[in-house]
Design a protein around this motif. Structure first.
Motif, PDB file in Angstrom:
ATOM      1  N   THR A 284     -44.027  37.527  -8.433  1.00  0.00           N
ATOM      2  CA  THR A 284     -44.553  37.102  -7.134  1.00  0.00           C
ATOM      3  C   THR A 284     -46.042  37.372  -7.078  1.00  0.00           C
ATOM      4  O   THR A 284     -46.526  38.399  -7.542  1.00  0.00           O
ATOM      5  CB  THR A 284     -43.861  37.855  -5.980  1.00  0.00           C
ATOM      6  N   LYS A 285     -46.738  36.424  -6.528  1.00  0.00           N
ATOM      7  CA  LYS A 285     -48.182  36.542  -6.394  1.00  0.00           C
ATOM      8  C   LYS A 285     -48.500  37.364  -5.150  1.00  0.00           C
ATOM      9  O   LYS A 285     -47.995  37.071  -4.071  1.00  0.00           O
ATOM     10  CB  LYS A 285     -48.783  35.139  -6.257  1.00  0.00           C
ATOM     11  N   PRO A 286     -49.298  38.404  -5.266  1.00  0.00           N
ATOM     12  CA  PRO A 286     -49.637  39.182  -4.078  1.00  0.00           C
ATOM     13  C   PRO A 286     -50.486  38.337  -3.119  1.00  0.00           C
ATOM     14  O   PRO A 286     -51.287  37.515  -3.542  1.00  0.00           O
ATOM     15  CB  PRO A 286     -50.439  40.363  -4.626  1.00  0.00           C
ATOM     16  N   ILE A 287     -50.278  38.551  -1.836  1.00  0.00           N
ATOM     17  CA  ILE A 287     -51.056  37.840  -0.830  1.00  0.00           C
ATOM     18  C   ILE A 287     -52.315  38.650  -0.559  1.00  0.00           C
ATOM     19  O   ILE A 287     -52.238  39.818  -0.227  1.00  0.00           O
ATOM     20  CB  ILE A 287     -50.247  37.663   0.467  1.00  0.00           C
ATOM     21  N   ASP A 288     -53.461  37.992  -0.717  1.00  0.00           N
ATOM     22  CA  ASP A 288     -54.692  38.717  -0.416  1.00  0.00           C
ATOM     23  C   ASP A 288     -54.997  38.600   1.073  1.00  0.00           C
ATOM     24  O   ASP A 288     -54.371  37.836   1.810  1.00  0.00           O
ATOM     25  CB  ASP A 288     -55.864  38.244  -1.277  1.00  0.00           C
TER      26      ASP A 288
ATOM     27  N   ASP B 282     -54.896  36.273   6.608  1.00  0.00           N
ATOM     28  CA  ASP B 282     -55.676  35.914   7.799  1.00  0.00           C
ATOM     29  C   ASP B 282     -55.482  34.442   8.147  1.00  0.00           C
ATOM     30  O   ASP B 282     -55.328  34.099   9.326  1.00  0.00           O
ATOM     31  CB  ASP B 282     -57.167  36.194   7.583  1.00  0.00           C
ATOM     32  N   GLU B 283     -55.491  33.583   7.153  1.00  0.00           N
ATOM     33  CA  GLU B 283     -55.298  32.158   7.391  1.00  0.00           C
ATOM     34  C   GLU B 283     -53.901  31.881   7.943  1.00  0.00           C
ATOM     35  O   GLU B 283     -53.733  31.056   8.844  1.00  0.00           O
ATOM     36  CB  GLU B 283     -55.536  31.361   6.111  1.00  0.00           C
ATOM     37  N   THR B 284     -52.916  32.574   7.419  1.00  0.00           N
ATOM     38  CA  THR B 284     -51.546  32.422   7.908  1.00  0.00           C
ATOM     39  C   THR B 284     -51.458  32.858   9.364  1.00  0.00           C
ATOM     40  O   THR B 284     -50.840  32.183  10.187  1.00  0.00           O
ATOM     41  CB  THR B 284     -50.563  33.247   7.045  1.00  0.00           C
TER      42      THR B 284
ATOM     43  N   ARG C 172     -53.004  30.261  11.596  1.00  0.00           N
ATOM     44  CA  ARG C 172     -52.089  29.123  11.766  1.00  0.00           C
ATOM     45  C   ARG C 172     -50.973  29.468  12.757  1.00  0.00           C
ATOM     46  O   ARG C 172     -50.570  28.627  13.567  1.00  0.00           O
ATOM     47  CB  ARG C 172     -51.507  28.691  10.423  1.00  0.00           C
ATOM     48  N   LEU C 173     -50.482  30.704  12.688  1.00  0.00           N
ATOM     49  CA  LEU C 173     -49.449  31.129  13.636  1.00  0.00           C
ATOM     50  C   LEU C 173     -49.964  31.091  15.070  1.00  0.00           C
ATOM     51  O   LEU C 173     -49.282  30.610  15.975  1.00  0.00           O
ATOM     52  CB  LEU C 173     -48.975  32.555  13.325  1.00  0.00           C
ATOM     53  N   VAL C 174     -51.174  31.596  15.279  1.00  0.00           N
ATOM     54  CA  VAL C 174     -51.761  31.594  16.621  1.00  0.00           C
ATOM     55  C   VAL C 174     -51.935  30.164  17.118  1.00  0.00           C
ATOM     56  O   VAL C 174     -51.582  29.848  18.260  1.00  0.00           O
ATOM     57  CB  VAL C 174     -53.105  32.370  16.645  1.00  0.00           C
ATOM     58  N   GLU C 175     -52.450  29.290  16.280  1.00  0.00           N
ATOM     59  CA  GLU C 175     -52.645  27.891  16.681  1.00  0.00           C
ATOM     60  C   GLU C 175     -51.313  27.207  16.976  1.00  0.00           C
ATOM     61  O   GLU C 175     -51.199  26.447  17.937  1.00  0.00           O
ATOM     62  CB  GLU C 175     -53.424  27.126  15.609  1.00  0.00           C
TER      63      GLU C 175
ATOM     64  N   ALA D  28     -52.228  37.542  16.174  1.00  0.00           N
ATOM     65  CA  ALA D  28     -51.239  37.732  15.105  1.00  0.00           C
ATOM     66  C   ALA D  28     -51.839  38.578  13.999  1.00  0.00           C
ATOM     67  O   ALA D  28     -53.032  38.496  13.719  1.00  0.00           O
ATOM     68  CB  ALA D  28     -50.783  36.389  14.549  1.00  0.00           C
ATOM     69  N   ALA D  29     -50.995  39.376  13.394  1.00  0.00           N
ATOM     70  CA  ALA D  29     -51.382  40.191  12.239  1.00  0.00           C
ATOM     71  C   ALA D  29     -50.147  40.361  11.362  1.00  0.00           C
ATOM     72  O   ALA D  29     -49.126  40.888  11.812  1.00  0.00           O
ATOM     73  CB  ALA D  29     -51.921  41.548  12.671  1.00  0.00           C
ATOM     74  N   ALA D  30     -50.239  39.873  10.141  1.00  0.00           N
ATOM     75  CA  ALA D  30     -49.156  39.985   9.164  1.00  0.00           C
ATOM     76  C   ALA D  30     -47.835  39.431   9.704  1.00  0.00           C
ATOM     77  O   ALA D  30     -46.771  40.003   9.487  1.00  0.00           O
ATOM     78  CB  ALA D  30     -48.994  41.430   8.713  1.00  0.00           C
ATOM     79  N   GLY D  31     -47.905  38.318  10.441  1.00  0.00           N
ATOM     80  CA  GLY D  31     -46.710  37.679  10.958  1.00  0.00           C
ATOM     81  C   GLY D  31     -46.207  38.245  12.273  1.00  0.00           C
ATOM     82  O   GLY D  31     -45.269  37.730  12.861  1.00  0.00           O
ATOM     83  N   ARG D  32     -46.826  39.322  12.736  1.00  0.00           N
ATOM     84  CA  ARG D  32     -46.442  39.940  14.012  1.00  0.00           C
ATOM     85  C   ARG D  32     -47.325  39.357  15.106  1.00  0.00           C
ATOM     86  O   ARG D  32     -48.542  39.507  15.071  1.00  0.00           O
ATOM     87  CB  ARG D  32     -46.633  41.455  13.941  1.00  0.00           C
TER      88      ARG D  32
END
Length: 92
Positions: A6-10, A15-17, A20-23, A44-48
């Motif tokens: 698995t590729k680690p998420i930087d 932040d981009e994710t 996108r969640l907020v939008e 949002a922070a880390a999906g929360r």
């Protein structure tokens, strides 16, 4: 030695994710004619996702949380929206 496929998420991807969640959350609330999205702050922070602001009744607070819970990518919702009842004097 442990090998991970698995590729680690930087931080940038995370932040981009979150952006996108907020939008997506804002768009979902804006599309609901029963919700005044202008009174709700979304972060949002880390999906929360954190919700802040004020609504006039518990039904609106619950409706907002339910609508956003259906969005992909949200791992948790921290609903800090306050319910402030409006009292109108002089009406019968």
């Amino acid at each position: 030695m442990t090998i991970s496929n698995t590729k680690p998420i930087d931080a940038t991807e995370e932040d981009e994710t979150d952006l996108r969640l907020v939008e997506a959350a804002k768009a979902r609330l804006k599309s609901d004619p029963m919700v005044n999205e202008a009174r709700i702050r979304i972060s949002a922070a880390a999906g929360r996702v954190t919700l802040e602001g004020r609504v006039t009744d518990q039904w609106s607070k619950d409706r907002i949380e339910t609508a956003l819970a259906a969005l992909d990518g949200i791992s948790e919702i921290d609903n800090q929206i306050e319910v402030k009842h409006i009292i109108i004097y002089g009406q019968s």
